[in-house]
Design a protein around this motif. Structure first.
Motif, PDB file in Angstrom:
ATOM      1  N   ILE A   4       0.703  -1.143   0.080  1.00 28.51           N
ATOM      2  CA  ILE A   4       0.067   0.049  -0.112  1.00 28.51           C
ATOM      3  C   ILE A   4       0.787   1.331   0.171  1.00 28.51           C
ATOM      4  N   ASN A   5       0.744   2.249  -0.639  1.00 29.72           N
ATOM      5  CA  ASN A   5       1.355   3.371  -0.859  1.00 29.72           C
ATOM      6  C   ASN A   5       1.119   4.277   0.395  1.00 29.72           C
ATOM      7  N   ASN A   7       1.433   7.474   1.098  1.00 31.98           N
ATOM      8  CA  ASN A   7       0.716   8.479   1.111  1.00 31.98           C
ATOM      9  C   ASN A   7      -1.033   8.134   0.846  1.00 31.98           C
ATOM     10  N   GLU A   8      -1.302   7.075   0.503  1.00 34.64           N
ATOM     11  CA  GLU A   8      -2.811   6.656   0.576  1.00 34.64           C
ATOM     12  C   GLU A   8      -3.510   6.619   1.877  1.00 34.64           C
ATOM     13  N   ILE A   9      -2.600   6.146   3.011  1.00 35.73           N
ATOM     14  CA  ILE A   9      -3.475   6.007   4.357  1.00 35.73           C
ATOM     15  C   ILE A   9      -2.544   6.601   5.249  1.00 35.73           C
TER      16      ILE A   9
END
Length: 87
Positions: A4-5, A7-9
């Protein structure tokens, strides 16, 4: 496991702080001990193995030999014995 990136979470400030230590690399964040899932729980494979093992035990109880079960399930005689005697 999928990646998972961050920046996304994660909040931007946390990502920037992590970048002080590591950039452009993978990092593994282990689960909290009480939240860890056992092997095969996520994929459902554990249920499949349990179902197969119950079939083996039932077939053995119904008269199938260990050798027959080993050949049918493509397992070693040792593995079949281990399944049968574990229950």
């Amino acid at each position: 496991m999928r990646y998972i990136n961050a920046n996304e979470i994660l909040p931007k400030e946390l990502v920037e702080k992590l970048q002080d230590f590591i950039q452009g690399e993978y990092i593994y964040i282990p689960a909290i001990k009480d939240h860890h899932k056992s092997w095969g729980e996520v994929s459902g494979f554990r249920k499949e193995i349990d179902r197969r093992n119950n079939e083996i035990i039932n077939a053995y109880s119904s008269g199938s030999s260990i050798q027959e079960l080993a050949e049918y399930y493509c397992l070693s005689v040792y593995a079949i014995r281990k399944i049968i005697y574990s229950k």
